[in-house]
Design a protein around this motif. Structure first.
Motif, PDB file in Angstrom:
ATOM      1  N   MET A 130       7.529   0.844  10.150  1.00  0.00           N
ATOM      2  CA  MET A 130       7.081  -0.209  11.074  1.00  0.00           C
ATOM      3  C   MET A 130       5.565  -0.237  11.165  1.00  0.00           C
ATOM      4  N   GLN A 131       4.936   0.925  11.169  1.00  0.00           N
ATOM      5  CA  GLN A 131       3.473   0.973  11.199  1.00  0.00           C
ATOM      6  C   GLN A 131       2.874   0.346   9.941  1.00  0.00           C
ATOM      7  N   ILE A 132       3.479   0.618   8.804  1.00  0.00           N
ATOM      8  CA  ILE A 132       2.994   0.010   7.556  1.00  0.00           C
ATOM      9  C   ILE A 132       3.146  -1.502   7.603  1.00  0.00           C
ATOM     10  N   LEU A 133       4.266  -1.957   8.160  1.00  0.00           N
ATOM     11  CA  LEU A 133       4.510  -3.402   8.246  1.00  0.00           C
ATOM     12  C   LEU A 133       3.470  -4.093   9.119  1.00  0.00           C
ATOM     13  N   PHE A 134       3.254  -3.548  10.336  1.00  0.00           N
ATOM     14  CA  PHE A 134       2.396  -4.234  11.294  1.00  0.00           C
ATOM     15  C   PHE A 134       0.911  -3.938  11.109  1.00  0.00           C
ATOM     16  N   ARG A 135       0.576  -2.796  10.512  1.00  0.00           N
ATOM     17  CA  ARG A 135      -0.836  -2.435  10.371  1.00  0.00           C
ATOM     18  C   ARG A 135      -1.397  -2.662   8.970  1.00  0.00           C
ATOM     19  N   VAL A 136      -0.514  -2.808   8.000  1.00  0.00           N
ATOM     20  CA  VAL A 136      -0.979  -2.993   6.620  1.00  0.00           C
ATOM     21  C   VAL A 136      -0.485  -4.313   6.042  1.00  0.00           C
ATOM     22  N   LYS A 137       0.817  -4.485   5.991  1.00  0.00           N
ATOM     23  CA  LYS A 137       1.388  -5.635   5.292  1.00  0.00           C
ATOM     24  C   LYS A 137       1.075  -6.968   5.972  1.00  0.00           C
ATOM     25  N   ARG A 184     -10.733  -8.551  -2.933  1.00  0.00           N
ATOM     26  CA  ARG A 184     -11.135  -7.335  -3.649  1.00  0.00           C
ATOM     27  C   ARG A 184      -9.991  -6.827  -4.532  1.00  0.00           C
ATOM     28  N   GLN A 185      -8.753  -7.016  -4.036  1.00  0.00           N
ATOM     29  CA  GLN A 185      -7.594  -6.621  -4.847  1.00  0.00           C
ATOM     30  C   GLN A 185      -7.556  -7.434  -6.145  1.00  0.00           C
ATOM     31  N   VAL A 195      -0.587   4.598   0.091  1.00  0.00           N
ATOM     32  CA  VAL A 195      -1.598   5.397   0.785  1.00  0.00           C
ATOM     33  C   VAL A 195      -1.231   5.550   2.257  1.00  0.00           C
ATOM     34  N   ALA A 196      -0.824   4.433   2.876  1.00  0.00           N
ATOM     35  CA  ALA A 196      -0.443   4.479   4.292  1.00  0.00           C
ATOM     36  C   ALA A 196       0.759   5.386   4.493  1.00  0.00           C
ATOM     37  N   SER A 197       1.723   5.320   3.573  1.00  0.00           N
ATOM     38  CA  SER A 197       2.909   6.176   3.671  1.00  0.00           C
ATOM     39  C   SER A 197       2.523   7.639   3.497  1.00  0.00           C
ATOM     40  N   GLY A 198       1.596   7.904   2.567  1.00  0.00           N
ATOM     41  CA  GLY A 198       1.150   9.269   2.333  1.00  0.00           C
ATOM     42  C   GLY A 198       0.414   9.864   3.515  1.00  0.00           C
ATOM     43  N   MET A 199      -0.178   8.988   4.341  1.00  0.00           N
ATOM     44  CA  MET A 199      -0.892   9.464   5.528  1.00  0.00           C
ATOM     45  C   MET A 199       0.038   9.640   6.722  1.00  0.00           C
ATOM     46  N   GLN A 207      -0.878  -5.166  -3.079  1.00  0.00           N
ATOM     47  CA  GLN A 207      -0.888  -4.089  -4.071  1.00  0.00           C
ATOM     48  C   GLN A 207      -0.109  -2.880  -3.545  1.00  0.00           C
ATOM     49  N   PRO A 208       0.830  -2.332  -4.339  1.00  0.00           N
ATOM     50  CA  PRO A 208       1.678  -1.219  -3.876  1.00  0.00           C
ATOM     51  C   PRO A 208       0.899   0.013  -3.439  1.00  0.00           C
TER      52      PRO A 208
END
Length: 220
Positions: free
Chosen positions: A124-131, A218-219, A115-119, A109-110
């Motif tokens: 790279m952090q979004i890729l490895f910690r979220v995606k 949940r998504q 949210v991660a980008s806004g924080m 879900q985008p």
């Protein structure tokens, strides 16, 4: 026939044991190469989507080439033996990993990445910690499929002078020894099933995977 197969296992245990180790080595190297390249390609085309369809089409075309034809095509360039078998098996193993990595990342879900980008998270952090954590269950499904397929296809490696349990199958066919052919085929199936089960158990042991699966549910 069953008695003959078990007699072969008992009388030629060292022969079959050596073939099993060769088979696992060839399949294992191929799986490692496919996994590494597949993850890299899958991540790249999910991050830079313009060439995604072209790359997926190329991999799909390679996947449709019959295994014997692929081996025959590679022989003039890499010769006969394990090296050619590993290259061919690695190519076949790419599709499940690339497809599942790409699909797993693209179905997130985008708003989660927003949210991660806004924080303040970097790309790279979004890729490895979220995606990747969220895509992990889908990726592991591709890994299981790829491992079983690679182990099964490794049986044809003997036709170009490589080792593995395909040697027993080839020898059984050429000498009209059905028991030898069945003995090799059964062992390939057992190695594939055991490998699939081990990956499944490993997947269940990874909290990262379980948490990602719960979030995806949940998504939905």
């Amino acid at each position: 026939m069953i008695q003959e197969i078990f007699r072969l296992y008992a009388e030629r245990s060292s022969f079959f044991g050596e073939l099993i180790l060769q088979h696992i080595r060839i399949a294992g190297i191929s799986v490692a190469i496919s996994l590494f390249l597949g993850l890299v390609i899958g991540v790249l085309i999910s991050e830079f989507r313009k060439p995604a369809q072209i790359i997926m089409n190329i991999i799909n075309v390679l996947y449709t080439i019959p295994s014997i034809s692929m081996l025959g095509f590679l022989i003039p360039f890499t010769g006969i033996g394990n090296k050619t078998a590993i290259i061919a098996l690695s190519i076949y193993g790419l599709l499940p990993i690339v497809r599942n990595t790409y699909t797993g990342i693209n179905t997130i879900q985008p708003f989660l990445t927003e949210v991660a980008s806004g924080m303040g998270s970097t790309r790279m952090q979004i890729l490895f910690r979220v995606k990747l954590p969220l895509a992990l269950p889908v990726i592991l499904a591709g890994v299981r499929s790829m491992v079983v397929m690679t182990i099964s296809l490794s049986g044809i490696a003997s036709y170009i002078g490589a080792g593995g349990l395909g040697v027993a199958i080839y020898r059984g066919i050429t000498t009209n020894n059905a028991a030898m052919t069945y003995a090799g085929s059964i062992l390939i199936a057992l190695v594939a099933l055991i490998s699939d089960r081990l990956i499944y158990l490993l997947e269940k042991k990874i909290p990262w995977s379980e948490g990602a699966r719960d979030r995806r549910e949940r998504q939905a």
